[in-house]
Design an enzyme around this catalytic site. Structure first.
Site, PDB file in Angstrom:
ATOM      1  N   GLN A  37      63.035 -85.518  34.267  1.00 25.15           N
ATOM      2  CA  GLN A  37      63.952 -86.069  35.258  1.00 25.15           C
ATOM      3  C   GLN A  37      63.245 -87.096  36.130  1.00 25.15           C
ATOM      4  OE1 GLN A  37      65.037 -82.750  37.875  1.00 25.15           O
ATOM      5  NE2 GLN A  37      62.989 -81.911  37.555  1.00 25.15           N
ATOM      6  N   ASP A  97      60.812 -74.058  29.679  1.00 25.62           N
ATOM      7  CA  ASP A  97      62.257 -73.869  29.707  1.00 25.62           C
ATOM      8  C   ASP A  97      62.550 -72.381  29.883  1.00 25.62           C
ATOM      9  OD1 ASP A  97      65.148 -74.716  28.941  1.00 25.62           O
ATOM     10  OD2 ASP A  97      64.663 -73.084  27.558  1.00 25.62           O
ATOM     11  N   ASP A 113      68.460 -69.890  39.566  1.00 28.22           N
ATOM     12  CA  ASP A 113      68.828 -70.933  40.532  1.00 28.22           C
ATOM     13  C   ASP A 113      68.583 -72.275  39.873  1.00 28.22           C
ATOM     14  OD1 ASP A 113      69.505 -72.352  42.775  1.00 28.22           O
ATOM     15  OD2 ASP A 113      67.704 -71.845  43.917  1.00 28.22           O
TER      16      ASP A 113
END
Length: 314
Positions: A47, A157, A175
């Site tokens: 990201q 992951d 979360d």
């Protein structure tokens, strides 16, 4: 450690709306009010991360344009709501698994329980985890939780970690960001198949807690998670935290267990800043205008796009 091929910008420069590329780091929808400075920009294989300091000194950490966590009051509210309700529903929570805990804020709350002796924190992005461990404003805010000797941090992951592990935990807390058409893979962390796998990783009497997005904006998202958990064979207790008066948001969470679970199972024994007895009673009652009927069509699986579709509609 940050891979050397990644480019990090740490120039303290002010945001310039004319620089379109920065919208990949800070979306217009989630841009802070007032003046702010970008302290860091990092493009990782996962990201685009931005670290922002607001005029009041608070820090926000963005992932792909949207706030992931920060040193703010509402972050404390969120962490208390997500952690203390499920922790109080387990008789002796000793072993805790946190999936998506790179900021260390929810880990800070877990460590308040003296009986906890092992916390495993999973995050897919090492830069996010490194911020929680070394970035001074965050370390101060999370009280150094990710560096605590009881805590083991793993870069992986969450689904892959659970699939390969044979360990069991008393409380598992998820979360993680919502699945969207831009991030369909996240659906596999909300799926019936994944929830069934988590049942094998719970100790007897253990619970799972899932951050279930904004009840005030897309209640269907929360009820889809409820439906999916039920399809995976759980008893489910949805709850919410109404912060609309100050933050114009009402957050949804779910507790899931392999035994019947009711509001009477929630009995918080430690001091909290926001979870008063009156607040807890409100949290455990979903307002009627947010309630939705669910059906098989709302069940998220490894192969469909139910939650991404709900996200897109809102």
């Amino acid at each position: 450690m940050v891979n050397k091929i990644r480019k990090m910008v740490s120039d303290g420069s002010s945001f310039d709306a004319r620089t379109v590329s920065l919208r990949d780091y800070i979306s217009k929808d989630d841009e802070p009010d007032g003046k702010y400075k970008i302290l860091r920009r990092v493009k990782t294989p996962i990201q685009r991360i931005a670290v922002v300091r607001q005029k009041n000194g608070e820090v926000l950490v963005y992932g792909d344009g949207y706030v992931m966590f920060g040193t703010t009051e509402d972050e404390n509210m969120w962490a208390e709501a997500l952690v203390h309700i499920p922790m109080s529903a387990v008789q002796t929570p000793k072993r805790i698994l946190m999936i998506g805990g790179g900021g260390g804020i929810t880990t800070r709350e877990v460590l308040r329980y003296t009986e906890v002796n092992k916390v495993t924190v999973i995050d897919i992005d090492d830069v996010m985890m490194d911020l929680g461990k070394t970035f001074k404003p965050l370390v101060k805010f999370n009280k150094g939780s990710l560096n605590d000797p009881k805590v083991r941090t793993i870069i992986k992951d969450g689904r892959a970690f659970v699939e390969k592990s044979q360990k069991q935990w008393d409380v598992i807390i998820l979360d993680i960001p919502e699945p969207s058409y831009k991030a369909l893979a996240l659906g596999k962390l909300y799926s019936r198949e994944f929830y069934r796998l988590l049942k094998k990783r719970l100790t007897p009497g253990g619970v799972i807690a899932i951050a279930s997005s904004l009840l005030s904006e897309m209640p269907e998202f929360c009820w889809s998670i409820v439906a999916t958990l039920k399809a995976a064979g759980y008893y489910v207790l949805p709850y919410h935290f109404d912060a609309t008066e100050k933050y114009e948001q009402d957050w949804c969470f779910c507790i899931a267990a392999t035994r019947p679970i009711t509001p009477s199972d929630v009995n918080i024994q430690i001091n909290t800043s926001f979870l008063t007895p009156e607040k807890i009673r409100d949290m455990l009652q979903i307002p009627l205008d947010y309630q939705r009927k669910w059906s098989d069509r709302m069940i998220q699986t490894d192969s469909n796009k139910v939650l991404a579709r709900i996200h897109e509609q809102h």
